[in-house]
Motif scaffolding. Structure first.
Motif, PDB file in Angstrom:
ATOM      1  N   ILE A 153       0.809  -1.143  -0.098  1.00 26.84           N
ATOM      2  CA  ILE A 153      -0.020   0.016   0.067  1.00 26.84           C
ATOM      3  C   ILE A 153       0.756   1.286   0.065  1.00 26.84           C
ATOM      4  CG2 ILE A 153      -1.509   1.389   1.334  1.00 26.84           C
ATOM      5  CD1 ILE A 153      -2.938  -1.342   2.309  1.00 26.84           C
ATOM      6  N   ARG A 154       1.853   1.294   0.679  1.00 25.92           N
ATOM      7  CA  ARG A 154       2.842   2.398   0.788  1.00 25.92           C
ATOM      8  C   ARG A 154       3.481   2.554  -0.552  1.00 25.92           C
ATOM      9  NH1 ARG A 154       3.278   0.625   6.055  1.00 25.92           N
ATOM     10  NH2 ARG A 154       5.059  -0.798   5.772  1.00 25.92           N
ATOM     11  N   VAL A 155       3.899   1.712  -1.101  1.00 18.05           N
ATOM     12  CA  VAL A 155       4.473   1.725  -2.395  1.00 18.05           C
ATOM     13  C   VAL A 155       3.508   2.156  -3.451  1.00 18.05           C
ATOM     14  CG1 VAL A 155       5.552   0.157  -4.244  1.00 18.05           C
ATOM     15  CG2 VAL A 155       6.301  -0.189  -1.975  1.00 18.05           C
ATOM     16  N   GLU A 188      -5.318   0.451  -7.518  1.00 23.18           N
ATOM     17  CA  GLU A 188      -4.285  -0.710  -6.944  1.00 23.18           C
ATOM     18  C   GLU A 188      -4.219  -0.484  -5.470  1.00 23.18           C
ATOM     19  OE1 GLU A 188      -1.996  -4.092  -6.451  1.00 23.18           O
ATOM     20  OE2 GLU A 188      -3.288  -3.362  -8.012  1.00 23.18           O
ATOM     21  N   VAL A 189      -4.447   0.936  -5.216  1.00 26.71           N
ATOM     22  CA  VAL A 189      -4.345   1.207  -3.675  1.00 26.71           C
ATOM     23  C   VAL A 189      -5.643   0.840  -3.112  1.00 26.71           C
ATOM     24  CG1 VAL A 189      -4.765   3.304  -2.040  1.00 26.71           C
ATOM     25  CG2 VAL A 189      -2.827   3.243  -3.828  1.00 26.71           C
ATOM     26  N   LEU A 190      -6.933   1.009  -3.814  1.00 32.94           N
ATOM     27  CA  LEU A 190      -8.098   0.496  -3.432  1.00 32.94           C
ATOM     28  C   LEU A 190      -8.240  -1.097  -3.199  1.00 32.94           C
ATOM     29  CD1 LEU A 190     -10.476   2.978  -5.410  1.00 32.94           C
ATOM     30  CD2 LEU A 190      -9.986   2.931  -2.740  1.00 32.94           C
ATOM     31  N   GLN A 191      -7.754  -1.692  -4.264  1.00 31.31           N
ATOM     32  CA  GLN A 191      -7.546  -2.995  -4.105  1.00 31.31           C
ATOM     33  C   GLN A 191      -6.990  -3.792  -2.675  1.00 31.31           C
ATOM     34  OE1 GLN A 191      -9.350  -5.345  -5.631  1.00 31.31           O
ATOM     35  NE2 GLN A 191      -8.152  -7.174  -4.869  1.00 31.31           N
ATOM     36  N   LEU A 192      -5.691  -3.064  -2.811  1.00 27.03           N
ATOM     37  CA  LEU A 192      -4.722  -3.507  -1.590  1.00 27.03           C
ATOM     38  C   LEU A 192      -5.289  -3.107  -0.362  1.00 27.03           C
ATOM     39  CD1 LEU A 192      -1.417  -2.283  -3.199  1.00 27.03           C
ATOM     40  CD2 LEU A 192      -1.985  -4.673  -2.406  1.00 27.03           C
ATOM     41  N   GLN A 193      -6.069  -1.975  -0.101  1.00 27.47           N
ATOM     42  CA  GLN A 193      -6.826  -1.767   1.118  1.00 27.47           C
ATOM     43  C   GLN A 193      -7.674  -2.869   1.339  1.00 27.47           C
ATOM     44  OE1 GLN A 193      -8.018   2.179   0.089  1.00 27.47           O
ATOM     45  NE2 GLN A 193      -6.299   3.219   1.325  1.00 27.47           N
ATOM     46  N   HIS A 194      -8.660  -3.074   0.465  1.00 24.02           N
ATOM     47  CA  HIS A 194      -9.645  -4.388   0.381  1.00 24.02           C
ATOM     48  C   HIS A 194      -8.719  -5.691   1.065  1.00 24.02           C
ATOM     49  CE1 HIS A 194     -13.075  -7.029  -0.094  1.00 24.02           C
ATOM     50  NE2 HIS A 194     -12.197  -7.965  -0.873  1.00 24.02           N
TER      51      HIS A 194
END
Length: 130
Positions: free
Chosen positions: A67-69, A101-107
């Motif tokens: 997420i940070r990346v 990708e950020v949204l997917q990783l948060q999920h």
């Protein structure tokens, strides 16, 4: 034989690849799913194989780093990509890609948290038999 209904409520973030907590072999399905979230070299470490709670912890750390990346890539794309000669249309596409990708990783992070909590509440039995 009628099986009693359980009151186990699954989080909406529960991954579809993982069986319902309390069902047959659910811990193994959880471990399999968690192994897919970490680099392959970690997935073969004996401590992570034998202790799903450790595997869940590592998956949590891995996803948080991803997420940070993705956030860094998103935040710096407009400033850095033009200097690399990337066309504006590609930059816009790349920004949308990173945002998704950020949204997917948060999920995924929420799913890891749900699985981690279920494993911890069950005492996370060892998965040494294969």
């Amino acid at each position: 034989m009628i099986m009693p209904l359980t009151s186990t409520r699954i989080s909406p973030d529960w991954p579809c690849q993982v069986k319902t907590p309390g069902s047959y072999d659910w811990e193994r399905s959880a471990a399999k799913w968690l192994r897919e979230l970490i680099p392959a070299r970690y997935a073969s470490y004996p401590a992570l194989i034998r202790h799903p709670v450790l595997l869940a912890r590592h998956a949590h750390l891995q996803v948080q780093q991803e997420i940070r990346v993705a956030r860094t890539a998103l935040q710096t794309a407009r400033a850095e990509l033009p200097m690399l000669g990337v066309p504006e249309s590609v930059i816009e596409h790349t920004i949308k890609l990173y945002a998704a990708e950020v949204l997917q990783l948060q999920h995924i992070a929420r799913s890891v948290r749900a699985v981690s909590e279920a494993l911890a509440s069950r005492g996370a039995p060892s998965l040494t038999r294969r």
